[in-house]
Design an enzyme around this catalytic site. Structure first.
Site, mmCIF file in Angstrom:
data_model
loop_
_atom_site.group_PDB
_atom_site.id
_atom_site.type_symbol
_atom_site.label_atom_id
_atom_site.label_comp_id
_atom_site.label_asym_id
_atom_site.label_seq_id
_atom_site.Cartn_x
_atom_site.Cartn_y
_atom_site.Cartn_z
ATOM 1 C CB CYS A 115 3.361 2.633 1.118
ATOM 2 S SG CYS A 115 4.099 2.264 -0.479
ATOM 3 C CG HIS A 253 -0.981 2.433 0.836
ATOM 4 N ND1 HIS A 253 -0.698 3.442 -0.053
ATOM 5 C CD2 HIS A 253 -0.117 1.420 0.557
ATOM 6 C CE1 HIS A 253 0.301 3.056 -0.831
ATOM 7 N NE2 HIS A 253 0.668 1.833 -0.484
ATOM 8 C CG ASN A 283 1.555 1.942 -4.119
ATOM 9 O OD1 ASN A 283 1.528 2.996 -3.492
ATOM 10 N ND2 ASN A 283 2.077 0.837 -3.626
#
Ligand code: ACO
Length: 326
Positions: A115, A253, A283
Site C-alpha cells: 500500500c 492512502h 483500498n
C-alpha cells in the site's frame, strides 16, 4: 539558491467499469453495508474484468496523465510502477506499460511496497530526476487486488478494490531552493520487517509456487497504522519547516476512514483539507493515492501552488510520506 525539483506536469487515473457495492457483497458473504461503512467508510469498490490486467489499468491511467500534462509518451524516459499484483511474476508490469505506450527508450521497472508503493515509487523517481539521470518520469500505482482476495474471508474481501493512477514528473530548475518551490519537496520512507506476517499473501513463486491470497491481522494493522503514519509525516515537517497549518490538501492512502480521520486529528489537519475517496474506491493499495489525487485535481480542489501532503502505510510494514507543491 536554485534546486532541481520533480514538478508534477499532470495526473490521471482509471477505474474498471464494474462497481461492487456493499449490498451486493452482503448477498454473497455474511456481512452488511452498515458493518462495512461503520468500520471502514467503504461503500463500493471497482473490480477489473477477467480480461483486464494491472498493465491495462496502468496504461489507461498513464495515458490520462500524459493528456493532462499535454505531453507525448515519447517525452517519458523513466517509468516506475508500484504494484503488488503484477500481470506476471516477470517481466515487470512497467515494461508492458512502456510497450503499450509505444516507448522503447529509457527505463521501466516495478516497485513493490504494497500500500505504500506509490510513495516509494514517487521517492524513487524523484531521486533519479534530481540526480539528473532522467528528465521525465511516469509514476504509476496500479492494482488488481480482487485477484488475490479470498472471497470467502469477510474480514479482508470487503476492504479492497482495483484501479490505477499516475503522475508525470519533470526535472525542473526551481529558483528559491526552499519549501516555496514547486515539485516534490521531501520524501521519507520506512519499513520494519518484524511485522511482515501481519499483512501478507500466503503464496508466491519462490515459496508455494502459487499466487496465494491476502491474509491480514486487521486489529494489529490498525493498532500500528496511526502512529507510523503520523511519525513519518512529522519527519517530513521537520525536514522542511512546514507545519500542518501550511498544508492545503492531505491526500492519504485510502485504506480506512477511521485510520485517516485519526491521523488527521492527531496532526491537527482540518477535516475539510482531507481528500477522501475510500467510500467509492475501497483500498486500492498502491493506486489509492494517485486515484484520490486525480479526483481532487479534476474537481478543482487542487490548484497550482497548493501544498500537498501524501502518506501511506502497508504490508511489510512499509510506510512513507511526501510533501509536494502542485
Ligand atoms: N462483516 C461483518 N462482520 C465482520 C466482518 C464483515 N465484513 N469482518 C469481520 N467481522 C466480524 C468478525 O468476525 C468479528 O466477529 P466476532 O466478534 O463474532 O468474532 C467482529 O466482526 C470483529 O472483528 P475484528 O476483526 O476484530 O473487527 P475490527 O473492529 O477490528 O474491524 C477491520 C476489522 C475493519 C479490518 C479493522 O481491523 C481495520 O480496519 N484494520 C485495519 C486494516 C486495514 O485497513 N488494512 C488495509 C491494508 S493495510 C493499509 O492499507 C494501512
Amino acid at each position: 539558491m536554485t534546486a532541481i525539483r520533480s514538478v508534477v506536469l499532470g495526473c490521471g487515473s482509471y477505474l474498471p467499469e464494474r462497481v461492487l457495492t456493499n449490498a451486493e457483497l452482503a448477498t454473497k458473504i455474511d456481512t452488511s453495508d452498515e458493518w462495512i461503512v461503520q468500520r471502514t467508510g467503504i461503500r463500493e469498490r471497482h473490480i477489473a474484468a477477467d480480461d483486464e490486467f494491472t498493465s491495462h489499468l496502468a496504461i489507461k491511467a498513464a495515458r490520462a496523465a500524459l493528456a493532462h500534462a499535454r505531453l507525448d509518451a515519447q517525452a517519458i524516459d523513466l517509468i516506475v510502477l508500484a504494484t503488488s499484483t503484477p500481470d506476471n511474476t516477470f517481466p515487470a508490469t512497467a515494461v508492458a506499460v512502456q510497450h503499450g505506450l509505444g516507448i522503447s527508450h529509457g527505463a521501466a521497472f516495478d516497485l513493490q511496497a504494497v500500500c505504500s508503493g506509490f510513495v516509494f515509487a514517487l521517492a524513487t523517481a524523484d531521486n533519479f530526476l534530481r540526480a539528473g539521470a532522467y528528465k521525465r518520469a511516469l509514476v504509476i500505482g496500479a492494482e488488481t487486488f480482487s485477484r488475490i482476495l479470498d472471497w470467502d474471508d469477510r474480514g479482508t474481501c470487503v476492504l479492497f478494490g482495483d484501479g490505477a493512477g499516475a503522475v508525470v514528473l519533470e526535472a525542473q530548475q526551481q529558483q528559491a531552493g526552499n519549501a516555496s518551490d514547486r515539485g516534490v519537496l521531501t520524501t521519507h520512507l520506512r519499513s520494519d520487517g518484524r511485522h511482515k506476517s501481519k499483512l501478507f499473501v500466503d503464496g508466491g513463486p519462490g515459496s508455494t509456487r502459487t499466487v496465494g491470497h491476502l491474509r491480514m491481522e486487521g486489529r494489529e494493522v490498525f493498532k500500528h497504522a496511526v502512529g507510523m503514519i503520523t511519525d513519518v509525516i512529522v519527519d517530513a515537517f521537520n525536514a522542511t519547516g512546514i507545519t500542518a497549518e501550511n498544508i492545503d490538501w492531505f491526500i492519504p492512502h485510502q485504506a480506512n476512514k477511521r485510520i485517516i480521520d485519526a491521523s488527521a486529528h492527531k496532526l491537527h489537519i482540518a477535516p475539510q483539507k482531507v481528500v477522501l475517496t475510500v467510500d467509492k474506491h475501497g483500498n486500492t493499495s498502491a493506486a489509492s493515492i494517485p486515484l484520490a489525487l486525480a479526483v481532487a485535481v479534476k474537481d478543482g480542489r487542487v490548484k497550482k501552488g497548493d501544498l500537498l501532503l501524501l502518506e501511506a502505510m502497508g504490508g511489510g510494514f512499509t510506510w512513507g510520506s511526501a510533501l509536494l507543491r502542485w
